[in-house]
Every structure is written in structure tokens, then in C-alpha cells.
Motif scaffolding. Structure first.
Motif, PDB file in Angstrom:
ATOM      1  N   ALA A 124       0.826  -1.209   0.000  1.00  0.00           N
ATOM      2  CA  ALA A 124       0.000   0.000   0.000  1.00  0.00           C
ATOM      3  C   ALA A 124       0.858   1.256   0.000  1.00  0.00           C
ATOM      4  CB  ALA A 124      -0.927   0.002   1.207  1.00  0.00           C
ATOM      5  N   GLY A 125       2.155   1.116   0.342  1.00  0.00           N
ATOM      6  CA  GLY A 125       3.029   2.272   0.439  1.00  0.00           C
ATOM      7  C   GLY A 125       3.171   2.791   1.840  1.00  0.00           C
ATOM      8  N   MET A 126       2.831   1.965   2.835  1.00  0.00           N
ATOM      9  CA  MET A 126       2.928   2.397   4.230  1.00  0.00           C
ATOM     10  C   MET A 126       4.385   2.571   4.671  1.00  0.00           C
ATOM     11  SD  MET A 126       1.220   3.020   7.128  1.00  0.00           S
ATOM     12  CE  MET A 126      -0.322   2.115   7.307  1.00  0.00           C
ATOM     13  N   ILE A 127       5.260   1.680   4.219  1.00  0.00           N
ATOM     14  CA  ILE A 127       6.662   1.737   4.619  1.00  0.00           C
ATOM     15  C   ILE A 127       7.421   2.757   3.781  1.00  0.00           C
ATOM     16  CG2 ILE A 127       8.736   0.388   5.073  1.00  0.00           C
ATOM     17  CD1 ILE A 127       6.227  -0.438   6.664  1.00  0.00           C
ATOM     18  N   ILE A 128       7.375   2.590   2.468  1.00  0.00           N
ATOM     19  CA  ILE A 128       7.950   3.568   1.545  1.00  0.00           C
ATOM     20  C   ILE A 128       6.958   3.797   0.407  1.00  0.00           C
ATOM     21  CG2 ILE A 128      10.368   3.030   2.052  1.00  0.00           C
ATOM     22  CD1 ILE A 128      10.410   1.322  -0.493  1.00  0.00           C
ATOM     23  N   PRO A 145      -4.864  -4.267  -4.950  1.00  0.00           N
ATOM     24  CA  PRO A 145      -5.733  -3.131  -4.569  1.00  0.00           C
ATOM     25  C   PRO A 145      -5.195  -2.286  -3.425  1.00  0.00           C
ATOM     26  CG  PRO A 145      -6.578  -5.159  -3.619  1.00  0.00           C
ATOM     27  CD  PRO A 145      -5.404  -5.555  -4.474  1.00  0.00           C
ATOM     28  N   PHE A 146      -4.149  -2.745  -2.738  1.00  0.00           N
ATOM     29  CA  PHE A 146      -3.720  -2.063  -1.516  1.00  0.00           C
ATOM     30  C   PHE A 146      -3.254  -0.630  -1.760  1.00  0.00           C
ATOM     31  CE2 PHE A 146      -2.774  -6.650  -0.918  1.00  0.00           C
ATOM     32  CZ  PHE A 146      -3.699  -6.906   0.079  1.00  0.00           C
ATOM     33  N   ASP A 169      -1.347   4.949  -1.124  1.00  0.00           N
ATOM     34  CA  ASP A 169      -0.411   5.588  -2.051  1.00  0.00           C
ATOM     35  C   ASP A 169      -1.127   6.487  -3.055  1.00  0.00           C
ATOM     36  OD1 ASP A 169       2.528   5.423  -3.219  1.00  0.00           O
ATOM     37  OD2 ASP A 169       1.170   5.219  -4.928  1.00  0.00           O
ATOM     38  N   PHE A 170      -2.211   6.004  -3.621  1.00  0.00           N
ATOM     39  CA  PHE A 170      -2.915   6.782  -4.650  1.00  0.00           C
ATOM     40  C   PHE A 170      -3.503   8.090  -4.122  1.00  0.00           C
ATOM     41  CE2 PHE A 170      -7.164   7.541  -6.586  1.00  0.00           C
ATOM     42  CZ  PHE A 170      -6.723   8.159  -7.742  1.00  0.00           C
TER      43      PHE A 170
END
Length: 267
Positions: A191-195, A212-213, A218-219
Motif C-alpha cells: 500500500a506504500g505504508m513503509i515507503i 488493490p492495496f 499511495d494513490f
């Protein structure tokens, strides 16, 4: 629709009472926000060439993530729903004149809304006045802000639909720990939680965009910072809606199958 709206409203009002926990959460989210930004700043100071996201975009992305953590964290859970299945109290849910999926979905949305409302505004107000590049910048235009609002709402609905799969899996596993670990680690990373996804290797980005995350975190956050153009945003919103429909249908089918095999013992 009336019972589900009532459940959402009652759970929201109940969740807004936990102000002390919210204050502790705000302090923690500020701390980790600064840590993440300083880590990115250290890497950017040694980077060669033009990075895919500017330092200001990264700071904005980080503060939105910290402020709206309750909207995007897959590890955020309602233990009461797990206990309904593991203790057999699911029998009471089956007696309600409502759909279990819709009833649980409303409760989970209210839980996340309450936590986010208590924490997001103090964080957003403070970080607007921080010096560059640590501050939260404004979106490029009003249209971008409106698109961000729509993407955030759809992202929340999609994330709750994905988290419903974790609760439904307990009908088979009888323990939420495995599902929580798999979805939490795997889902939040992609999902982009870390980077942020643009900072990942190309082959990893391709995987992230197939799942889908990234549409939950991120989106919308890159859209706010201007890293995603408005024409791409419309495609992203349609993709969010499509994934939401697919995940809800899968969740309802799995729940129906799980209820057929459930056994409640005792009297």
C-alpha cells in the motif's frame, strides 16, 4: 439502511469518547512522522539524479499517512468481532434482522472514523506551520483537493472491505493472528505504508499496481501532493470503485459459505 446508519452513528459517538488514547496516539504519530521524514532526507542528501518524488511531496505524503492512520492501517482491528466467532456468540448476530456483512461493515467504518476524527485535525493544523521541508503543503488546486477527498473516501471503503476478509477468515482458522500478520505485513507494504511505491524497484512497483492495496494509501496521498496528474486521478477513482465492488462481492460469498459450515455448541 436505517439500522446500519444507526449502528455507525452509535459506534462513532462511542469511539469519540476515548480522548486520552487519542492524545497519546497524536504524540506517537508526530514522533514517527519526524523520524520517517528525517530518514528520507538523509537518503535524498546522498541520492544521485532526480528522485521520483520531491522532498516536499514526501513530507506531505508522510504527514497525511500519520494523520489518517486509522483510515489506512490494516492492523487496526475490532477484537469484539473476532470473539463473536471464536466464542460462539455469532449466534446472537444470526438472530438480528440485519445482514451480518453490512452490520459489521458499518461498525468497522465507525471505529476508523472516530479514531481519525480525534487525531487528524490537531496533526494537520500543526504540520502546516512547520518549516520546509518538514511541513504539509497545500494541494496544487481546489480540483485536486476535491479529487483527494473522493479518493480518500473510496480508499476507506475499500480498506474496510479488505479488512472484512480478515474477520471472515476466522470462520475457518478460528484465530485471527495468521490473517492479521499476512494482511498487515503484505498489504501495508504494497500500500506504500513503509515507503511510497515510486521509490520501490520497477519490478516491485508492477506487483504493487496489480494489487488493490495501493489504492487505499499511495494513490490518494500522491494525488494530494500533485505527484499524480488529474487525468490519471479519474482513472484511479474508477479503479478504486471497481476493486471495491469486487472485494465486497468476494467477502459476501465467503461469509455466506462460512455461515453454512459454522457450528455453535452450548445452550
Amino acid at each position: 439502511m436505517t439500522p446500519y446508519w444507526s449502528v455507525l452513528k452509535l459506534r462513532l459517538l462511542n469511539g469519540l469518547q476515548y480522548r486520552s488514547a487519542a492524545l497519546a496516539g497524536i504524540a506517537t504519530q508526530f514522533f514517527f512522522g519526524f523520524i520517517f521524514i528525517m530518514i528520507f532526507e538523509a537518503f535524498y542528501s546522498q541520492a544521485a539524479g532526480q528522485p521520483p518524488m520531491s522532498m516536499q511531496e514526501l513530507a506531505t505524503y508522510t504527514w497525511l499517512r500519520q494523520a489518517l492512520l486509522a483510515f489506512i492501517a490494516l492492523w487496526f482491528r475490532d477484537s469484539e468481532l473476532f470473539q463473536l466467532v471464536t466464542t460462539g456468540n455469532i449466534a446472537y448476530e444470526l438472530c438480528r434482522p440485519t445482514g451480518i456483512y453490512e452490520f459489521w461493515y458499518s461498525k468497522l467504518i465507525a471505529q476508523r472514523l472516530a479514531s481519525a476524527l480525534l487525531r487528524c485535525f490537531p496533526i494537520l493544523i500543526v504540520v502546516f506551520f512547520l518549516p520546509e521541508p518538514y511541513n504539509l503543503s497545500l494541494p496544487p488546486s481546489l480540483t485536486t483537493l476535491l479529487l483527494f477527498g473522493a479518493a480518500t473516501v473510496l480508499g476507506l471503503l475499500l480498506l474496510v472491505a479488505i479488512s472484512m476478509l480478515i474477520y471472515i477468515s476466522v470462520f475457518w482458522t478460528l484465530s485471527p493472528m495468521g490473517s492479521m500478520l499476512i494482511f498487515g505485513v503484505f498489504g501495508e507494504f504494497f500500500a506504500g505504508m513503509i515507503i511510497p511505491i515510486p521509490l520501490m524497484p520497477d519490478w516491485m512497483q508492477n506487483i504493487a499496481y496489480l494489487l488493490p492495496f495501493h489504492l487505499t494509501l499511495d494513490f490518494p496521498f500522491r494525488l494530494y501532493s500533485g505527484n499524480i496528474a488529474q487525468d490519471e486521478a479519474l482513472i484511479g477513482l474508477c479503479t478504486q470503485l471497481g476493486w471495491l465492488i469486487v472485494v465486497v462481492i468476494i467477502g459476501k460469498l465467503l461469509l455466506r459459505r462460512g455461515l453454512r459450515r459454522i457450528v455453535v455448541q452450548g445452550g
